[in-house]
Write a protein that holds these residues in place. Structure first.
Motif, mmCIF file in Angstrom:
data_model
loop_
_atom_site.group_PDB
_atom_site.id
_atom_site.type_symbol
_atom_site.label_atom_id
_atom_site.label_comp_id
_atom_site.label_asym_id
_atom_site.label_seq_id
_atom_site.Cartn_x
_atom_site.Cartn_y
_atom_site.Cartn_z
ATOM 1 N N LYS A 110 0.844 -1.185 0.000
ATOM 2 C CA LYS A 110 0.000 0.000 0.000
ATOM 3 C C LYS A 110 0.890 1.249 0.000
ATOM 4 N N PRO A 111 0.362 2.372 -0.477
ATOM 5 C CA PRO A 111 1.169 3.606 -0.442
ATOM 6 C C PRO A 111 1.685 3.945 0.957
ATOM 7 N N GLU A 112 0.921 3.594 1.980
ATOM 8 C CA GLU A 112 1.360 3.891 3.354
ATOM 9 C C GLU A 112 2.511 2.998 3.819
ATOM 10 N N ASP A 113 2.887 2.010 3.019
ATOM 11 C CA ASP A 113 4.073 1.201 3.324
ATOM 12 C C ASP A 113 5.353 1.889 2.865
ATOM 13 N N THR A 114 5.224 2.986 2.142
ATOM 14 C CA THR A 114 6.392 3.724 1.672
ATOM 15 C C THR A 114 7.237 4.203 2.845
ATOM 16 N N ALA A 115 8.510 3.826 2.859
ATOM 17 C CA ALA A 115 9.406 4.169 3.969
ATOM 18 C C ALA A 115 10.802 3.646 3.665
ATOM 19 N N MET A 116 11.750 4.049 4.501
ATOM 20 C CA MET A 116 13.055 3.416 4.513
ATOM 21 C C MET A 116 12.948 2.227 5.463
ATOM 22 N N TYR A 117 13.358 1.066 5.000
ATOM 23 C CA TYR A 117 13.270 -0.156 5.793
ATOM 24 C C TYR A 117 14.664 -0.532 6.302
ATOM 25 N N TYR A 118 14.725 -0.825 7.597
ATOM 26 C CA TYR A 118 15.988 -1.137 8.254
ATOM 27 C C TYR A 118 15.978 -2.549 8.836
ATOM 28 N N CYS A 119 17.057 -3.255 8.614
ATOM 29 C CA CYS A 119 17.308 -4.536 9.253
ATOM 30 C C CYS A 119 18.010 -4.258 10.578
ATOM 31 N N THR A 120 17.680 -5.058 11.599
ATOM 32 C CA THR A 120 18.264 -4.797 12.903
ATOM 33 C C THR A 120 18.452 -6.075 13.695
ATOM 34 N N ARG A 121 19.413 -6.069 14.607
ATOM 35 C CA ARG A 121 19.676 -7.214 15.476
ATOM 36 C C ARG A 121 19.375 -6.861 16.924
ATOM 37 N N GLY A 122 18.725 -7.795 17.595
ATOM 38 C CA GLY A 122 18.407 -7.585 18.994
ATOM 39 C C GLY A 122 19.592 -7.861 19.915
ATOM 40 N N TRP A 123 19.362 -7.633 21.201
ATOM 41 C CA TRP A 123 20.415 -7.824 22.197
ATOM 42 C C TRP A 123 20.651 -9.293 22.490
ATOM 43 N N GLY A 124 19.645 -10.137 22.268
ATOM 44 C CA GLY A 124 19.777 -11.548 22.600
ATOM 45 C C GLY A 124 18.910 -12.429 21.744
ATOM 46 N N ARG A 125 18.524 -13.578 22.281
ATOM 47 C CA ARG A 125 17.782 -14.577 21.510
ATOM 48 C C ARG A 125 16.347 -14.168 21.237
ATOM 49 N N PHE A 126 15.764 -13.495 22.221
ATOM 50 C CA PHE A 126 14.330 -13.221 22.125
ATOM 51 C C PHE A 126 14.092 -11.749 21.821
ATOM 52 N N CYS A 127 13.046 -11.501 21.054
ATOM 53 C CA CYS A 127 12.788 -10.149 20.585
ATOM 54 C C CYS A 127 11.824 -9.407 21.498
ATOM 55 N N ALA A 128 12.123 -8.147 21.719
ATOM 56 C CA ALA A 128 11.155 -7.217 22.263
ATOM 57 C C ALA A 128 10.757 -6.299 21.116
ATOM 58 N N THR A 129 10.028 -5.231 21.395
ATOM 59 C CA THR A 129 9.431 -4.480 20.294
ATOM 60 C C THR A 129 9.904 -3.043 20.162
ATOM 61 N N ASP A 130 10.627 -2.537 21.154
ATOM 62 C CA ASP A 130 11.030 -1.138 21.116
ATOM 63 C C ASP A 130 12.347 -0.976 20.361
ATOM 64 N N VAL A 131 12.535 0.187 19.774
ATOM 65 C CA VAL A 131 13.784 0.492 19.072
ATOM 66 C C VAL A 131 14.990 0.271 19.980
ATOM 67 N N SER A 132 14.854 0.592 21.247
ATOM 68 C CA SER A 132 15.970 0.471 22.190
ATOM 69 C C SER A 132 16.353 -0.976 22.479
ATOM 70 N N ASP A 133 15.501 -1.914 22.051
ATOM 71 C CA ASP A 133 15.779 -3.334 22.266
ATOM 72 C C ASP A 133 16.666 -3.925 21.175
ATOM 73 N N PHE A 134 17.090 -3.078 20.233
ATOM 74 C CA PHE A 134 17.915 -3.511 19.112
ATOM 75 C C PHE A 134 19.180 -2.663 19.085
ATOM 76 N N ASN A 135 20.333 -3.311 18.877
ATOM 77 C CA ASN A 135 21.581 -2.572 19.049
ATOM 78 C C ASN A 135 22.445 -2.464 17.804
ATOM 79 N N TYR A 136 22.072 -3.136 16.722
ATOM 80 C CA TYR A 136 22.795 -2.968 15.469
ATOM 81 C C TYR A 136 21.792 -2.753 14.339
#
Length: 123
Positions: free
Chosen positions: A86-112
């Motif tokens: 959809k047009p609202e999907d237009t954005a810059m998309y970023y790949c990211t790695r979390g701090w450990g095995r399990f994912c949380a949802t906040d930006v601060s929970d990802f460090n790379y």
């Protein structure tokens, strides 16, 4: 050092599909949560989808049923299959790695973070 390199962005018409890839290196890829975030200029970065080290997935409500996150641990690669765009999907998309095995949802929970790949959906 940890490197995340996205590819696969581009321009597509509404209803179309794209597949994003993220090549990871510099760490034990299979042991970490991975995710995709997106950002539009002037807005906060928002979570799109995450996948734990044991492949448990979570999606933002806005993309559920249209996007699929997956990982290939043999290739150290993360994917995001995006359908029914959809047009609202237009954005810059970023790949990211979390701090450990399990994912949380906040930006601060990802460090790379990768450098991003642009997705543009026209109506």
């Amino acid at each position: 050092q940890v490197q995340l390199v996205e590819s696969g962005g581009g321009s597509v018409q509404a209803g179309g599909s794209l597949r994003l890839s993220c090549a990871a290196s510099g760490y034990t890829y299979s042991a970490y949560c991975m995710g995709w975030f997106r950002q539009v200029p002037g807005k906060e970065r928002e979570g799109v989808a995450t996948i734990d080290s044991d492949s448990v997935t979570r999606y933002a409500y806005s993309v559920k049923g249209r996007f699929t996150i997956s990982r290939d641990n043999a290739k150290n690669t993360l994917y995001l299959q995006m359908n029914s765009l959809k047009p609202e999907d237009t954005a810059m998309y970023y790949c990211t790695r979390g701090w450990g095995r399990f994912c949380a949802t906040d930006v601060s929970d990802f460090n790379y973070w990768g450098q991003g790949t642009q997705v543009t959906v026209s109506s």
